[in-house]
Design a protein around this motif. Structure first.
Motif, PDB file in Angstrom:
ATOM      1  N   ILE A 176      80.034  99.921  24.038  1.00 25.57           N
ATOM      2  CA  ILE A 176      79.809 100.024  22.554  1.00 25.57           C
ATOM      3  C   ILE A 176      80.490  98.752  22.361  1.00 25.57           C
ATOM      4  O   ILE A 176      79.825  97.891  21.305  1.00 25.57           O
ATOM      5  N   LEU A 177      81.828  98.309  22.314  1.00 27.82           N
ATOM      6  CA  LEU A 177      82.733  97.191  21.976  1.00 27.82           C
ATOM      7  C   LEU A 177      81.866  95.993  22.144  1.00 27.82           C
ATOM      8  O   LEU A 177      81.636  94.928  21.407  1.00 27.82           O
ATOM      9  N   ASP A 178      81.345  95.846  23.607  1.00 27.75           N
ATOM     10  CA  ASP A 178      80.581  94.731  24.080  1.00 27.75           C
ATOM     11  C   ASP A 178      79.312  94.556  23.192  1.00 27.75           C
ATOM     12  O   ASP A 178      79.111  93.643  22.680  1.00 27.75           O
ATOM     13  N   LYS A 179      78.708  95.660  23.003  1.00 30.47           N
ATOM     14  CA  LYS A 179      77.167  95.363  22.567  1.00 30.47           C
ATOM     15  C   LYS A 179      77.208  95.000  21.090  1.00 30.47           C
ATOM     16  O   LYS A 179      76.475  94.467  20.586  1.00 30.47           O
ATOM     17  N   LEU A 180      78.496  95.644  20.368  1.00 31.87           N
ATOM     18  CA  LEU A 180      78.532  95.356  18.935  1.00 31.87           C
ATOM     19  C   LEU A 180      79.373  94.069  18.772  1.00 31.87           C
ATOM     20  O   LEU A 180      79.491  93.492  17.582  1.00 31.87           O
ATOM     21  N   GLU A 181      80.035  93.561  19.731  1.00 31.87           N
ATOM     22  CA  GLU A 181      80.585  92.294  19.595  1.00 31.87           C
ATOM     23  C   GLU A 181      81.804  92.359  18.742  1.00 31.87           C
ATOM     24  O   GLU A 181      82.234  91.517  18.041  1.00 31.87           O
ATOM     25  N   VAL A 182      82.576  93.502  19.104  1.00 32.03           N
ATOM     26  CA  VAL A 182      83.882  93.687  18.373  1.00 32.03           C
ATOM     27  C   VAL A 182      85.004  94.118  19.363  1.00 32.03           C
ATOM     28  O   VAL A 182      84.825  94.307  20.470  1.00 32.03           O
ATOM     29  N   THR A 183      86.178  93.950  18.826  1.00 35.97           N
ATOM     30  CA  THR A 183      87.521  94.032  19.767  1.00 35.97           C
ATOM     31  C   THR A 183      87.937  95.493  19.615  1.00 35.97           C
ATOM     32  O   THR A 183      88.733  95.719  20.555  1.00 35.97           O
ATOM     33  N   ASN A 184      87.684  96.324  18.612  1.00 40.36           N
ATOM     34  CA  ASN A 184      88.167  97.645  18.945  1.00 40.36           C
ATOM     35  C   ASN A 184      87.367  98.815  18.265  1.00 40.36           C
ATOM     36  O   ASN A 184      86.455  98.431  17.556  1.00 40.36           O
ATOM     37  N   ARG A 185      87.709 100.029  18.246  1.00 36.71           N
ATOM     38  CA  ARG A 185      86.891 101.101  17.840  1.00 36.71           C
ATOM     39  C   ARG A 185      86.887 100.954  16.225  1.00 36.71           C
ATOM     40  O   ARG A 185      85.765 101.418  15.826  1.00 36.71           O
ATOM     41  N   ILE A 186      87.747 100.672  15.504  1.00 29.66           N
ATOM     42  CA  ILE A 186      87.838 100.530  14.297  1.00 29.66           C
ATOM     43  C   ILE A 186      86.603  99.682  13.756  1.00 29.66           C
ATOM     44  O   ILE A 186      85.784  99.647  12.719  1.00 29.66           O
ATOM     45  N   GLU A 187      86.583  98.366  14.177  1.00 25.90           N
ATOM     46  CA  GLU A 187      85.759  97.303  13.806  1.00 25.90           C
ATOM     47  C   GLU A 187      84.475  97.759  14.210  1.00 25.90           C
ATOM     48  O   GLU A 187      83.239  97.686  13.448  1.00 25.90           O
ATOM     49  N   ALA A 188      84.176  98.716  15.414  1.00 25.83           N
ATOM     50  CA  ALA A 188      82.773  99.404  15.894  1.00 25.83           C
ATOM     51  C   ALA A 188      82.360 100.296  14.637  1.00 25.83           C
ATOM     52  O   ALA A 188      81.134 100.060  14.143  1.00 25.83           O
ATOM     53  N   ILE A 189      83.157 100.996  14.428  1.00 24.52           N
ATOM     54  CA  ILE A 189      83.022 101.967  13.048  1.00 24.52           C
ATOM     55  C   ILE A 189      82.607 101.303  11.710  1.00 24.52           C
ATOM     56  O   ILE A 189      81.422 101.782  11.380  1.00 24.52           O
ATOM     57  N   LYS A 190      83.474 100.497  11.615  1.00 25.39           N
ATOM     58  CA  LYS A 190      83.166  99.734  10.314  1.00 25.39           C
ATOM     59  C   LYS A 190      81.731  99.067  10.262  1.00 25.39           C
ATOM     60  O   LYS A 190      80.931  98.906   9.412  1.00 25.39           O
ATOM     61  N   GLN A 191      81.253  98.313  11.321  1.00 27.71           N
ATOM     62  CA  GLN A 191      80.231  97.460  11.505  1.00 27.71           C
ATOM     63  C   GLN A 191      78.869  98.500  11.695  1.00 27.71           C
ATOM     64  O   GLN A 191      78.249  98.288  10.853  1.00 27.71           O
ATOM     65  N   SER A 192      79.306  99.619  12.025  1.00 31.29           N
ATOM     66  CA  SER A 192      78.068 100.514  12.276  1.00 31.29           C
ATOM     67  C   SER A 192      77.849 101.126  10.692  1.00 31.29           C
ATOM     68  O   SER A 192      76.621 101.378  10.281  1.00 31.29           O
ATOM     69  N   LYS A 193      78.854 101.398  10.030  1.00 30.88           N
ATOM     70  CA  LYS A 193      78.757 102.110   8.651  1.00 30.88           C
ATOM     71  C   LYS A 193      78.150 100.853   7.907  1.00 30.88           C
ATOM     72  O   LYS A 193      77.256 101.377   7.064  1.00 30.88           O
TER      73      LYS A 193
END
Length: 199
Positions: A176-193
């Protein structure tokens, strides 16, 4: 006469918008609010035809206010600097009648108000491009994992809920982090929102 309430937390812009709209022969500004909560109260008290709403305001945001006003008689128009697909999709779900950007010409605003009063919906063209171009790269299972992370579930809880091994959950998180090109879970959640990808 079209009655308008404006909600905008920047005082100078609030004054300028009010003055501009009051120059129109068929539009009158009946109330001004500095945040979403105040906007809701003004709409309930004054029953305007239109509520012109910024998104990022202190206390209750414009999107939260729009969601609360969804079933009211007042038409909500979002006027914002943010051309984010997630905001736009959330605004659509809240039933807003128009989503305009602050860098549009001032004539566009008065015309949009009139068109909304005639039953039309107006959306900034650059937003339409974003909505159709931004596809969620995650698989259904990866989306499930990210949503459980967003709900505050631990790796063990996610493994139990999805009946998979803890190591498998960790693998999913890494992908998930790789696909969204983010470094942590919080950034992944923020970007998806922000992109409106959560259910």
């Amino acid at each position: 006469m079209i009655k308008v309430v404006i909600a905008e937390d920047q005082q100078m812009l609030l004054g300028a918008l009010g003055a501009l709209l009051n120059l129109e022969e068929d539009i009158t500004v009946v109330g001004k609010a500095f945040d979403g909560g105040e906007a809701i109260k003004l709409v309930q008290d004054l029953k305007p035809h239109i509520c012109l709403m910024d998104i990022e305001m202190p206390g209750k945001s414009g999107l939260e206010a729009a969601e609360e006003l969804k079933d009211s008689e007042t038409n909500v128009i979002i006027l914002t600097t943010f051309a984010r697909a997630g905001y736009f999709q959330r605004a659509l779900k809240a039933g807003v009648k128009a989503y305009l950007l602050k860098d549009s010409p001032s004539d566009d605003l008065a015309n949009a108000i009139r068109q909304v009063m005639n039953g039309k919906r107006i959306f900034a063209p650059e937003l339409m491009d974003d909505v159709y171009s931004e596809k969620n790269p995650l698989t259904e299972r990866e989306k499930d994992v990210l949503e459980l992370i967003a709900d505050g579930k631990s790796t063990n809880e996610i493994a139990n809920q999805l009946s998979i091994k803890v190591g498998t959950v960790r693998n999913y998180v890494s992908v998930i982090l790789d696909k969204l090109e983010v470094t942590n879970r919080i950034e992944a959640i923020k970007q998806s929102k922000e992109r409106g990808w959560f259910k």
